[in-house]
Design an enzyme around this catalytic site. Structure first.
Site, PDB file in Angstrom:
ATOM      1  N   LYS A  79       0.862  -1.190   0.000  1.00 58.15           N
ATOM      2  CA  LYS A  79       0.000   0.000   0.000  1.00 58.15           C
ATOM      3  C   LYS A  79       0.887   1.225   0.000  1.00 58.15           C
ATOM      4  CE  LYS A  79      -4.456   0.409   0.792  1.00 58.15           C
ATOM      5  NZ  LYS A  79      -5.394  -0.431   0.120  1.00 58.15           N
TER       6      LYS A  79
HETATM    7  N1  GLU Z   1      -7.228  -0.333  -2.981  1.00 65.34           N
HETATM    8  C1  GLU Z   1      -8.028  -1.498  -3.151  1.00 65.34           C
HETATM    9  C2  GLU Z   1      -8.105  -2.307  -1.879  1.00 65.34           C
HETATM   10  O1  GLU Z   1      -7.950  -1.804  -0.796  1.00 65.34           O
HETATM   11  C3  GLU Z   1      -7.638  -2.324  -4.377  1.00 65.34           C
HETATM   12  C4  GLU Z   1      -6.183  -2.638  -4.517  1.00 65.34           C
HETATM   13  C5  GLU Z   1      -5.834  -3.251  -5.872  1.00 65.34           C
HETATM   14  O2  GLU Z   1      -6.710  -3.322  -6.737  1.00 65.34           O
HETATM   15  O3  GLU Z   1      -4.679  -3.618  -6.047  1.00 65.34           O
HETATM   16  O4  GLU Z   1      -8.379  -3.486  -1.900  1.00 65.34           O
END
Ligand code: GLU
Length: 441
Positions: A131
């Protein structure tokens, strides 16, 4: 305080120490990381996870902090801080979104990266979690400033991302537009187009059908299956949704289309409650014309946290983390919570909800539709071949159904809550891979 041995990630020592003290785990000190560690520990204890694997999964593998200048439209230069935290390298490339917000921190990214690892593992995706984000107030930046910020952030984290190592995606306050800038910046650096460097791109740049609605649609699919097992119809179900962003808006639309009664919604400007059910088309028209829900002519107006306390059958927090806490949990008036946001419920609130017999379908299952369709996008980019929308939705439904079945089975086997069951399934898979790969060298 221990300085090298980590057993439980050193977390208990860190929390017991003064905030300025350095020690194992202190890099991640934050409220959200505390929540992530608490949840993880519960599932790890259930599995009797050995300390060696536990310590490795409790802390991110790598983290990069970047401070970089962005020229504002006024000509002034401002320094922004950004992060990319990579949690697990064991399962494949790392995967996870990029968020923009005033509260973005290394600790927050660390917690969210750990949840990405668990989410990918639970869904059986060949990824570890990551993240990232930039601490900023995106509402105060112009489009041109956001583009310069995104491009500079992308080039700052360039050394640690790549289509086979770490694939960013949208998260809070980022979407297709930012992913297009991101993809272009990365491609400029390597000298040829690399669509598979990010997911959540516009269709014409190698995006996939259905990614924009995937997270919200996944929430609805999981809820439908849970209701089916309870022999409850969606028709007439009283639902409150906190948040009308990319996820919440899709949940509202899809559930209303299936005959649910939306009795409360909110956005950053506040909430509206109507026990008879809101006219959702009127809500969306109002928001499209006025940007915010504030001033919507019908229903009772409440603040954006108070909407969580409206009486309903199913409560869907789809906004930000840390919403159902020790302070408001006794006032929650629903039968089931479905976590569309990441980390909306604190461990203290979890205990009270369990005591009150309110089940919580956790984030790592409920909102995993987003990363699942991101995985489909990455696969299509690699194959240079696109699937159609119907195929995407069918595969998404199947993948979520299989994950739900694994959680239901673990719940029955261990006699635990949904969250602990989901996390235990996820941890078991990563732990097995970790044991098989052993320690290098
Ligand atoms: N930000 C999204 C989540 O928290 C998706 C992450 C992604 O698609 O890689 O799951």
């Amino acid at each position: 305080m221990k300085t090298e041995r980590r057993g439980d990630g050193g977390w208990a020592d860190v929390m017991a120490s003064e905030p300025y003290m350095v020690g194992p785990g202190s890099e991640w000190r934050s409220e959200l990381y505390r929540v992530a560690v608490d949840q993880f520990t519960r599932a790890a204890d259930l599995l009797g996870l050995e300390p060696e694997v536990r310590a490795r999964l409790l802390e991110p593998r790598r983290a990069l902090v970047v401070n970089f200048p962005v020229r504002r439209d006024s000509g002034e230069v401002e320094i922004f801080t950004g992060y990319r935290v990579q949690h697990t390298l064991t399962m494949g490339p790392m995967k996870g979104g990029v968020r923009y917000g005033p509260g973005v921190s290394m600790g927050e990214c660390a917690a969210l990266a750990m949840w990405m690892t668990l989410k990918c593992s639970l869904l059986g995706l060949p990824f570890g979690g990551a993240k990232g984000g930039v601490r900023c107030d995106p509402n105060r930046l112009s489009v041109a400033e956001l583009e310069r910020l995104t491009r500079r952030y992308a080039s700052e984290i360039f050394p640690i991302i790549g289509p086979d190592s770490d694939i960013p995606a949208p998260d809070m306050a980022t979407g297709e537009r930012e992913m297009a800038w991101f993809m272009d910046t990365y491609s400029q650096q390597v000298g040829h187009p690399v669509p598979e460097i990010v997911t959540g791109k516009p269709l014409v740049l190698g995006g996939t059908e259905g990614r924009d609605v995937a997270t919200g649609l996944g929430v609805v699919f999981v809820l439908e299956d849970v209701l089916r097992s309870l022999r409850r119809p969606v028709e007439g179900l009283r639902v409150v949704v906190q948040g009308l962003g990319n996820v919440g808006a899709v949940v509202v639309r899809e559930l209303a289309a299936r005959g649910a009664r939306i009795v409360g919604v909110s956005d950053v400007s506040g909430g509206v409650v109507d026990p008879d059910g809101l006219d959702v088309d009127a809500v969306f028209t109002w928001v499209a014309e006025h940007d915010f829900l504030r001033g919507f002519p019908r229903g009772e107006h409440v603040d954006r946290t108070a909407v969580l306390e409206a009486s309903c059958d199913v409560l869907v927090p789809a906004a930000v983390e840390h919403q159902i806490t020790a302070e408001n949990v006794e006032a929650i008036d629903c039968e089931l919570v479905v976590e569309a946001a990441n980390g909306p419920t604190t461990p203290e609130a979890d205990l009270v909800l369990a005591r009150r017999g309110i089940d919580v379908v956790p984030d790592v299952l409920a909102n995993a539709g987003g990363v699942t369709v991101s995985y489909f996008e990455w696969v299509q980019d690699q194959q240079k071949y696109s699937w159609n929308g119907e195929e995407i939705v069918a595969r998404l439904r199947l993948q979520l159904q299989e994950a739900l079945a694994r959680v239901v089975e673990a719940r029955a086997r261990h006699g635990v809550d949904w969250r602990t069951a989901a996390q235990s399934v996820a941890i078991e898979r990563v732990a097995e891979a970790s044991r098989l790969r052993t320690i290098y060298p």
